[in-house]
Scaffold this motif. Structure first.
Motif, PDB file in Angstrom:
ATOM      1  N   UNK A 100       9.588   9.638   3.308  1.00  9.55           N
ATOM      2  CA  UNK A 100      10.817   9.219   3.766  1.00  9.55           C
ATOM      3  C   UNK A 100      10.316   8.354   5.030  1.00  9.55           C
ATOM      4  N   UNK A 101       9.241   9.423   5.971  1.00 11.31           N
ATOM      5  CA  UNK A 101       9.519   8.435   7.211  1.00 11.31           C
ATOM      6  C   UNK A 101       9.183   6.801   7.178  1.00 11.31           C
ATOM      7  N   UNK A 102       7.895   6.736   6.277  1.00  5.15           N
ATOM      8  CA  UNK A 102       7.030   5.976   5.593  1.00  5.15           C
ATOM      9  C   UNK A 102       7.929   5.102   5.144  1.00  5.15           C
ATOM     10  N   UNK A 103       8.970   5.395   4.320  1.00  9.11           N
ATOM     11  CA  UNK A 103       9.849   4.050   3.461  1.00  9.11           C
ATOM     12  C   UNK A 103      10.435   3.444   4.320  1.00  9.11           C
ATOM     13  N   UNK A 104      11.361   3.907   5.167  1.00 10.88           N
ATOM     14  CA  UNK A 104      12.274   3.903   6.274  1.00 10.88           C
ATOM     15  C   UNK A 104      11.808   3.163   7.469  1.00 10.88           C
ATOM     16  N   UNK A 105      10.016   3.274   8.284  1.00  5.24           N
ATOM     17  CA  UNK A 105       9.354   1.970   8.698  1.00  5.24           C
ATOM     18  C   UNK A 105       9.502   1.239   8.107  1.00  5.24           C
ATOM     19  N   UNK A 132       0.863  -1.333   0.006  1.00  2.80           N
ATOM     20  CA  UNK A 132      -0.239  -0.129  -0.024  1.00  2.80           C
ATOM     21  C   UNK A 132       0.790   0.793  -0.261  1.00  2.80           C
ATOM     22  N   UNK A 133       2.075   0.918   0.852  1.00  2.00           N
ATOM     23  CA  UNK A 133       2.777   2.733   0.689  1.00  2.00           C
ATOM     24  C   UNK A 133       3.403   3.012  -0.547  1.00  2.00           C
ATOM     25  N   UNK A 134       4.247   1.514  -1.119  1.00  2.67           N
ATOM     26  CA  UNK A 134       4.733   1.827  -2.072  1.00  2.67           C
ATOM     27  C   UNK A 134       3.589   2.520  -3.452  1.00  2.67           C
ATOM     28  N   UNK A 135       2.413   1.108  -3.808  1.00  8.76           N
ATOM     29  CA  UNK A 135       1.492   1.882  -4.925  1.00  8.76           C
ATOM     30  C   UNK A 135       0.737   2.913  -4.701  1.00  8.76           C
ATOM     31  N   UNK A 136       0.482   4.115  -3.279  1.00  9.72           N
ATOM     32  CA  UNK A 136      -0.023   4.289  -3.309  1.00  9.72           C
ATOM     33  C   UNK A 136       0.039   6.152  -2.948  1.00  9.72           C
ATOM     34  N   UNK A 192      -5.999   7.146   2.554  1.00 10.60           N
ATOM     35  CA  UNK A 192      -6.071   5.660   2.520  1.00 10.60           C
ATOM     36  C   UNK A 192      -5.600   4.799   3.200  1.00 10.60           C
ATOM     37  N   UNK A 193      -4.387   4.816   2.021  1.00  7.07           N
ATOM     38  CA  UNK A 193      -3.335   3.607   1.912  1.00  7.07           C
ATOM     39  C   UNK A 193      -2.872   4.034   3.142  1.00  7.07           C
ATOM     40  N   UNK A 194      -2.279   5.133   4.246  1.00  2.00           N
ATOM     41  CA  UNK A 194      -1.391   5.629   4.678  1.00  2.00           C
ATOM     42  C   UNK A 194      -1.869   4.923   6.190  1.00  2.00           C
ATOM     43  N   UNK A 195      -3.739   5.535   6.350  1.00  2.00           N
ATOM     44  CA  UNK A 195      -4.732   4.662   7.440  1.00  2.00           C
ATOM     45  C   UNK A 195      -4.440   3.149   7.310  1.00  2.00           C
ATOM     46  N   UNK A 223       4.951   6.236  15.658  1.00  2.00           N
ATOM     47  CA  UNK A 223       5.608   8.216  14.083  1.00  2.00           C
ATOM     48  C   UNK A 223       4.723   7.732  13.230  1.00  2.00           C
ATOM     49  N   UNK A 224       3.938   7.385  12.656  1.00  2.00           N
ATOM     50  CA  UNK A 224       3.277   7.704  11.162  1.00  2.00           C
ATOM     51  C   UNK A 224       1.688   7.389  11.953  1.00  2.00           C
ATOM     52  N   UNK A 225       1.090   8.393  12.804  1.00  2.00           N
ATOM     53  CA  UNK A 225      -0.219   7.680  13.385  1.00  2.00           C
ATOM     54  C   UNK A 225      -1.233   8.928  12.719  1.00  2.00           C
ATOM     55  N   UNK A 226      -0.181   9.628  12.430  1.00  2.00           N
ATOM     56  CA  UNK A 226      -1.421  10.762  11.973  1.00  2.00           C
ATOM     57  C   UNK A 226      -0.514  11.481  10.157  1.00  2.00           C
ATOM     58  N   UNK A 227      -0.300  11.009  10.298  1.00  2.00           N
ATOM     59  CA  UNK A 227       0.733  10.798   8.615  1.00  2.00           C
ATOM     60  C   UNK A 227      -0.863  10.477   7.475  1.00  2.00           C
ATOM     61  N   UNK A 228      -2.013   9.611   6.918  1.00  2.00           N
ATOM     62  CA  UNK A 228      -2.690  10.113   6.805  1.00  2.00           C
ATOM     63  C   UNK A 228      -3.421  10.879   6.389  1.00  2.00           C
TER      64      UNK A 228
END
Length: 193
Positions: A161-166, A77-81, A107-110, A142-147
């Motif tokens: 970058x934070x998403x990719x790193x995690x 989901x992270x890479x695609x959307x 949606x993908x972030x959540x 740390x990704x909680x509010x990212x969506x």
């Protein structure tokens, strides 16, 4: 005209509820097993202990399988959307399809956050995987509010970058514990479900 989609959804929900109820009633307390109720011989307790050891091994195997599935969905989901549209410039103001891309990224972030939390929980069932994933829980949180940031178009290079790193950290932790994670792109219905 009556729509059949709500009826199908209701029927699926009813069937899933029934299956959960049936499986939950079959998983009673192991301490009140049939051997203690019927006054069975001590030899049946020995076989129960050997079954318990194999059940633990099965639980660990299933923990790894669930971890791989959940982490794979989060990565896909992270890479695609999120990552691909960001790198393609689809999130920039004035880009064609920006609004749809931002909604889908939100949606993908959540979804990814939810699946990463589930993967971290699954990892607790396997000692080696648990040790490998434990240091990553702060990164997942740390990704909680990212969506919301993604949905509102406020996410920048650091957020992506934070998403990719995690995701990369989770993949590496899984690999080091013998649970190789591969990207699995979820369907749109899985994102909204």
């Amino acid at each position: 005209m009556i729509r059949s989609v709500p009826l199908r959804r209701s029927l699926v929900a009813l069937l899933l509820s029934c299956s959960v109820l049936v499986s939950a009633t079959g998983c009673g307390d192991k301490g009140s097993g049939a051997a203690t109720r019927t006054g069975a011989s001590p030899s049946s307790s020995v076989s129960a202990a050997s079954v318990s050891a194999s059940a633990t091994a099965e639980r660990q195997r299933l923990a790894k399988t669930r971890f791989v599935a959940n982490a794979g969905l989060a990565a896909g989901a992270t890479y695609q959307w999120i990552v691909k549209p960001y790198r393609a410039g689809t999130f920039k103001k004035g880009a064609e399809g920006r609004t749809f891309a931002l909604v889908k990224a939100g949606l993908a972030g959540g979804f990814a956050y939810n699946r990463l939390k589930a993967a971290a929980e699954n990892a607790k069932g396997d000692p080696l995987l648990s040790k490998a994933v434990a240091p990553l829980t702060a990164g997942i949180e740390s990704l909680k509010g990212m969506a919301a940031k993604l949905r509102n178009g406020e996410a920048g290079e650091g957020d992506i970058g934070a998403f990719e790193s995690v995701i990369d950290s989770i993949k590496n932790a899984g690999k080091s514990a013998g649970a190789e994670v591969t990207d699995k792109v979820p369907s749109t219905s899985q994102l909204t479900g």
